[in-house]
Motif scaffolding. Sequence first.
Motif, PDB file in Angstrom:
ATOM      1  N   ASN A  85       0.112  -5.328  -5.928  1.00  0.00           N
ATOM      2  CA  ASN A  85       0.058  -3.876  -5.892  1.00  0.00           C
ATOM      3  C   ASN A  85      -1.382  -3.386  -6.082  1.00  0.00           C
ATOM      4  O   ASN A  85      -2.027  -3.671  -7.082  1.00  0.00           O
ATOM      5  CB  ASN A  85       0.953  -3.296  -6.994  1.00  0.00           C
ATOM      6  CG  ASN A  85       0.982  -1.780  -6.959  1.00  0.00           C
ATOM      7  OD1 ASN A  85       0.979  -1.182  -5.885  1.00  0.00           O
ATOM      8  ND2 ASN A  85       1.007  -1.161  -8.122  1.00  0.00           N
ATOM      9  N   GLU A  87      -3.304   0.240  -5.920  1.00  0.00           N
ATOM     10  CA  GLU A  87      -3.231   1.693  -5.823  1.00  0.00           C
ATOM     11  C   GLU A  87      -1.907   2.149  -5.189  1.00  0.00           C
ATOM     12  O   GLU A  87      -1.858   3.008  -4.324  1.00  0.00           O
ATOM     13  CB  GLU A  87      -4.418   2.230  -5.024  1.00  0.00           C
ATOM     14  CG  GLU A  87      -5.761   1.935  -5.686  1.00  0.00           C
ATOM     15  CD  GLU A  87      -6.927   2.446  -4.869  1.00  0.00           C
ATOM     16  OE1 GLU A  87      -6.709   2.963  -3.747  1.00  0.00           O
ATOM     17  OE2 GLU A  87      -8.085   2.324  -5.340  1.00  0.00           O
ATOM     18  N   GLY A  88      -0.825   1.538  -5.665  1.00  0.00           N
ATOM     19  CA  GLY A  88       0.503   1.941  -5.239  1.00  0.00           C
ATOM     20  C   GLY A  88       0.986   1.317  -3.948  1.00  0.00           C
ATOM     21  O   GLY A  88       2.110   1.599  -3.510  1.00  0.00           O
ATOM     22  N   GLU A  89       0.181   0.459  -3.312  1.00  0.00           N
ATOM     23  CA  GLU A  89       0.582  -0.194  -2.068  1.00  0.00           C
ATOM     24  C   GLU A  89       0.538  -1.704  -2.227  1.00  0.00           C
ATOM     25  O   GLU A  89      -0.339  -2.238  -2.912  1.00  0.00           O
ATOM     26  CB  GLU A  89      -0.336   0.222  -0.915  1.00  0.00           C
ATOM     27  CG  GLU A  89      -0.243   1.685  -0.534  1.00  0.00           C
ATOM     28  CD  GLU A  89      -1.093   1.991   0.674  1.00  0.00           C
ATOM     29  OE1 GLU A  89      -1.702   1.043   1.238  1.00  0.00           O
ATOM     30  OE2 GLU A  89      -1.164   3.172   1.084  1.00  0.00           O
TER      31      GLU A  89
END
Length: 249
Positions: A85, A87-89
Amino acid sequence: MENLLARWIASWPDLQVVDSDDYDDVIHRLVMANPKREGRLLHKSVGNLAGQMILSWRDVGAGLACAKIAPPEIKIAFGMARMLNIEGEKQLVFQLQTSAKKTRLCSATETHVTVYEYIAPEELLVIPPGESPLAANAPKVGAKLGIAEEPEITAVIELAEQYHAPAAVDLLLRKAGFDPTDAIVSANSVVQKEEGAIVNWVVLASGQVFLFQSLRNGGVLLRGKDDESLAEAAMAELNAHFDRSAAAG
Protein backbone atom coordinates in the motif's frame (compact mmCIF):
# COMPACT_ATOMS: atom_id res chain seq x y z
CA MET A 1 35.23 -51.52 -27.05
CA GLU A 2 36.48 -49.64 -23.98
CA ASN A 3 39.97 -51.12 -24.35
CA LEU A 4 40.04 -50.25 -28.07
CA LEU A 5 38.91 -46.68 -27.35
CA ALA A 6 41.52 -46.30 -24.61
CA ARG A 7 44.36 -47.46 -26.90
CA TRP A 8 43.10 -45.18 -29.69
CA ILE A 9 42.95 -42.12 -27.44
CA ALA A 10 46.38 -42.93 -25.97
CA SER A 11 47.79 -42.90 -29.49
CA TRP A 12 46.83 -39.27 -30.18
CA PRO A 13 50.06 -37.34 -30.82
CA ASP A 14 48.88 -34.16 -29.03
CA LEU A 15 47.57 -35.93 -25.94
CA GLN A 16 49.02 -34.49 -22.72
CA VAL A 17 48.80 -35.68 -19.13
CA VAL A 18 47.57 -32.88 -16.83
CA ASP A 19 47.99 -32.81 -13.06
CA SER A 20 44.78 -32.52 -11.08
CA ASP A 21 45.84 -29.15 -9.64
CA ASP A 22 46.28 -27.71 -13.16
CA TYR A 23 43.11 -29.17 -14.64
CA ASP A 24 40.85 -26.11 -14.22
CA ASP A 25 43.49 -23.74 -15.63
CA VAL A 26 44.08 -25.94 -18.69
CA ILE A 27 40.34 -26.24 -19.38
CA HIS A 28 40.02 -22.43 -19.10
CA ARG A 29 42.83 -21.91 -21.62
CA LEU A 30 41.23 -24.36 -24.03
CA VAL A 31 37.87 -22.59 -23.75
CA MET A 32 39.45 -19.18 -24.31
CA ALA A 33 41.30 -20.54 -27.36
CA ASN A 34 37.95 -20.61 -29.17
CA PRO A 35 38.31 -17.69 -31.63
CA LYS A 36 34.67 -16.69 -31.04
CA ARG A 37 34.87 -16.84 -27.27
CA GLU A 38 36.29 -13.34 -26.69
CA GLY A 39 33.63 -11.73 -28.86
CA ARG A 40 30.85 -13.60 -27.11
CA LEU A 41 32.13 -12.53 -23.68
CA LEU A 42 32.31 -8.93 -24.90
CA HIS A 43 28.75 -9.10 -26.18
CA LYS A 44 27.55 -10.57 -22.88
CA SER A 45 29.36 -7.90 -20.83
CA VAL A 46 28.01 -4.98 -22.89
CA GLY A 47 24.56 -6.58 -22.85
CA ASN A 48 24.61 -6.75 -19.05
CA LEU A 49 25.48 -3.05 -18.89
CA ALA A 50 22.84 -2.15 -21.47
CA GLY A 51 20.26 -3.93 -19.34
CA GLN A 52 21.02 -1.53 -16.50
CA MET A 53 21.56 1.66 -18.54
CA ILE A 54 19.10 1.48 -21.43
CA LEU A 55 16.67 -1.42 -21.27
CA SER A 56 15.44 -1.08 -17.67
CA TRP A 57 13.32 1.97 -16.79
CA ARG A 58 13.29 0.77 -13.18
CA ASP A 59 17.10 0.49 -12.94
CA VAL A 60 17.76 3.93 -14.40
CA GLY A 61 15.00 5.56 -12.35
CA ALA A 62 16.11 3.90 -9.12
CA GLY A 63 19.66 5.10 -9.64
CA LEU A 64 18.52 8.68 -10.20
CA ALA A 65 16.18 8.51 -7.20
CA CYS A 66 18.92 7.12 -4.95
CA ALA A 67 21.22 9.97 -6.00
CA LYS A 68 18.66 12.43 -4.61
CA ILE A 69 18.58 10.86 -1.15
CA ALA A 70 20.36 12.94 1.53
CA PRO A 71 23.12 11.84 1.71
CA PRO A 72 23.17 10.27 -1.79
CA GLU A 73 23.08 6.49 -2.17
CA ILE A 74 23.97 4.12 -5.02
CA LYS A 75 21.55 1.56 -6.40
CA ILE A 76 22.99 -1.94 -5.99
CA ALA A 77 20.40 -4.67 -6.59
CA PHE A 78 16.69 -5.41 -6.51
CA GLY A 79 15.14 -8.12 -4.37
CA MET A 80 11.71 -9.56 -3.64
CA ALA A 81 8.63 -7.83 -5.04
CA ARG A 82 5.28 -7.46 -3.23
CA MET A 83 2.02 -5.63 -3.67
CA LEU A 84 2.12 -2.98 -0.95
CA ASN A 85 0.00 0.00 0.00
CA ILE A 86 1.39 3.38 -1.14
CA GLU A 87 -0.72 6.42 -0.36
CA GLY A 88 -3.91 4.36 -0.41
CA GLU A 89 -3.11 2.41 -3.60
CA LYS A 90 -1.73 -1.07 -4.08
CA GLN A 91 1.49 -0.99 -6.09
CA LEU A 92 4.20 -3.49 -7.02
CA VAL A 93 7.12 -2.63 -4.77
CA PHE A 94 10.62 -4.10 -4.91
CA GLN A 95 13.11 -4.41 -2.12
CA LEU A 96 16.27 -2.49 -3.05
CA GLN A 97 19.79 -2.78 -1.72
CA THR A 98 21.85 0.43 -1.81
CA SER A 99 25.31 1.61 -0.84
CA ALA A 100 23.85 2.69 2.52
CA LYS A 101 23.77 -1.03 3.42
CA LYS A 102 20.11 -0.67 4.25
CA THR A 103 17.12 -2.25 2.61
CA ARG A 104 14.98 0.27 0.73
CA LEU A 105 11.70 -0.08 -1.15
CA CYS A 106 11.28 0.99 -4.77
CA SER A 107 8.18 1.45 -6.90
CA ALA A 108 8.17 2.20 -10.64
CA THR A 109 5.23 3.68 -12.54
CA GLU A 110 4.89 5.17 -16.01
CA THR A 111 5.52 8.66 -14.62
CA HIS A 112 8.17 8.20 -11.93
CA VAL A 113 10.39 5.86 -9.91
CA THR A 114 10.43 6.38 -6.15
CA VAL A 115 12.62 5.03 -3.35
CA TYR A 116 11.10 4.71 0.13
CA GLU A 117 12.18 3.85 3.62
CA TYR A 118 11.78 0.17 4.46
CA ILE A 119 9.82 -0.56 7.63
CA ALA A 120 10.43 -4.12 8.75
CA PRO A 121 7.33 -6.28 9.30
CA GLU A 122 6.18 -7.18 12.75
CA GLU A 123 6.87 -10.77 13.67
CA LEU A 124 3.42 -12.19 14.31
CA LEU A 125 3.36 -15.45 16.22
CA VAL A 126 -0.30 -15.92 15.37
CA ILE A 127 -1.67 -14.91 11.95
CA PRO A 128 -5.06 -13.18 12.22
CA PRO A 129 -7.94 -15.31 10.88
CA GLY A 130 -8.49 -14.90 7.14
CA GLU A 131 -5.18 -13.07 6.53
CA SER A 132 -2.53 -14.48 4.21
CA PRO A 133 0.74 -15.43 5.96
CA LEU A 134 2.66 -13.54 3.24
CA ALA A 135 0.59 -10.38 3.70
CA ALA A 136 0.89 -10.54 7.48
CA ASN A 137 4.69 -10.59 7.27
CA ALA A 138 5.07 -7.96 4.58
CA PRO A 139 7.13 -4.81 5.18
CA LYS A 140 5.53 -1.38 5.20
CA VAL A 141 6.36 1.57 2.99
CA GLY A 142 7.97 4.36 5.01
CA ALA A 143 9.01 7.89 4.17
CA LYS A 144 9.70 8.92 0.58
CA LEU A 145 13.48 9.26 0.23
CA GLY A 146 14.02 10.11 -3.44
CA ILE A 147 12.09 10.33 -6.70
CA ALA A 148 12.99 10.49 -10.39
CA GLU A 149 10.41 11.81 -12.84
CA GLU A 150 9.69 10.51 -16.36
CA PRO A 151 11.42 13.31 -18.35
CA GLU A 152 14.73 12.82 -16.56
CA ILE A 153 14.60 9.02 -16.80
CA THR A 154 13.73 9.15 -20.49
CA ALA A 155 16.51 11.67 -21.17
CA VAL A 156 19.13 9.48 -19.47
CA ILE A 157 18.05 6.37 -21.39
CA GLU A 158 18.04 8.20 -24.73
CA LEU A 159 21.46 9.74 -24.07
CA ALA A 160 22.89 6.39 -22.92
CA GLU A 161 21.83 4.85 -26.21
CA GLN A 162 23.01 7.81 -28.28
CA TYR A 163 26.41 7.98 -26.53
CA HIS A 164 26.93 4.17 -26.54
CA ALA A 165 27.29 4.41 -22.76
CA PRO A 166 27.20 0.64 -22.02
CA ALA A 167 29.98 -0.04 -24.53
CA ALA A 168 31.89 2.92 -23.09
CA VAL A 169 31.77 1.54 -19.53
CA ASP A 170 32.98 -1.86 -20.75
CA LEU A 171 35.81 -0.37 -22.82
CA LEU A 172 37.01 2.12 -20.21
CA LEU A 173 37.07 -0.46 -17.41
CA ARG A 174 39.18 -2.72 -19.65
CA LYS A 175 41.52 0.15 -20.56
CA ALA A 176 41.95 0.99 -16.87
CA GLY A 177 42.79 -2.65 -16.06
CA PHE A 178 39.51 -3.66 -14.37
CA ASP A 179 37.13 -6.51 -15.12
CA PRO A 180 33.78 -5.27 -16.50
CA THR A 181 32.11 -8.63 -15.88
CA ASP A 182 29.16 -8.22 -13.49
CA ALA A 183 29.79 -4.48 -13.12
CA ILE A 184 26.94 -2.56 -11.46
CA VAL A 185 25.99 0.83 -12.92
CA SER A 186 23.77 3.40 -11.20
CA ALA A 187 22.52 6.52 -12.99
CA ASN A 188 23.43 9.66 -11.06
CA SER A 189 22.59 12.91 -12.87
CA VAL A 190 22.40 14.86 -16.12
CA VAL A 191 24.30 18.12 -16.46
CA GLN A 192 23.47 20.44 -19.35
CA LYS A 193 26.49 22.12 -20.97
CA GLU A 194 26.89 24.26 -24.08
CA GLU A 195 28.71 21.42 -25.80
CA GLY A 196 25.93 18.98 -24.94
CA ALA A 197 24.48 17.02 -22.04
CA ILE A 198 26.81 15.10 -19.73
CA VAL A 199 25.40 12.02 -17.99
CA ASN A 200 27.08 10.97 -14.74
CA TRP A 201 27.02 7.33 -13.69
CA VAL A 202 28.42 5.53 -10.67
CA VAL A 203 30.13 2.25 -11.57
CA LEU A 204 30.93 -0.56 -9.13
CA ALA A 205 33.47 -3.06 -10.47
CA SER A 206 36.31 -5.17 -9.07
CA GLY A 207 35.36 -4.04 -5.56
CA GLN A 208 35.94 -0.37 -6.39
CA VAL A 209 33.77 2.69 -7.03
CA PHE A 210 34.18 4.76 -10.20
CA LEU A 211 32.50 7.78 -11.74
CA PHE A 212 31.77 7.50 -15.46
CA GLN A 213 31.02 10.64 -17.44
CA SER A 214 29.24 10.00 -20.72
CA LEU A 215 29.59 12.80 -23.26
CA ARG A 216 28.51 13.49 -26.81
CA ASN A 217 32.10 13.11 -28.04
CA GLY A 218 33.23 10.21 -25.84
CA GLY A 219 33.56 9.09 -22.24
CA VAL A 220 35.82 9.39 -19.18
CA LEU A 221 36.28 6.97 -16.28
CA LEU A 222 37.27 8.62 -12.99
CA ARG A 223 38.39 7.14 -9.70
CA GLY A 224 35.53 7.61 -7.26
CA LYS A 225 37.52 8.73 -4.24
CA ASP A 226 39.50 11.55 -5.88
CA ASP A 227 38.08 11.98 -9.41
CA GLU A 228 41.43 11.07 -10.97
CA SER A 229 41.04 10.25 -14.68
CA LEU A 230 41.77 6.55 -15.27
CA ALA A 231 40.78 6.11 -18.91
CA GLU A 232 39.27 8.11 -21.76
CA ALA A 233 37.86 7.25 -25.17
CA ALA A 234 36.67 9.37 -28.09
CA MET A 235 33.41 8.57 -29.85
CA ALA A 236 35.13 6.91 -32.80
CA GLU A 237 36.70 4.38 -30.43
CA LEU A 238 33.38 3.83 -28.64
CA ASN A 239 31.62 3.28 -31.96
CA ALA A 240 34.20 0.65 -32.93
CA HIS A 241 33.86 -1.12 -29.57
CA PHE A 242 30.07 -1.07 -29.87
CA ASP A 243 30.29 -2.52 -33.39
CA ARG A 244 32.56 -5.36 -32.20
CA SER A 245 30.10 -6.20 -29.43
CA ALA A 246 27.10 -6.09 -31.77
CA ALA A 247 28.83 -8.24 -34.38
CA ALA A 248 29.45 -10.99 -31.80
CA GLY A 249 25.77 -11.16 -30.79
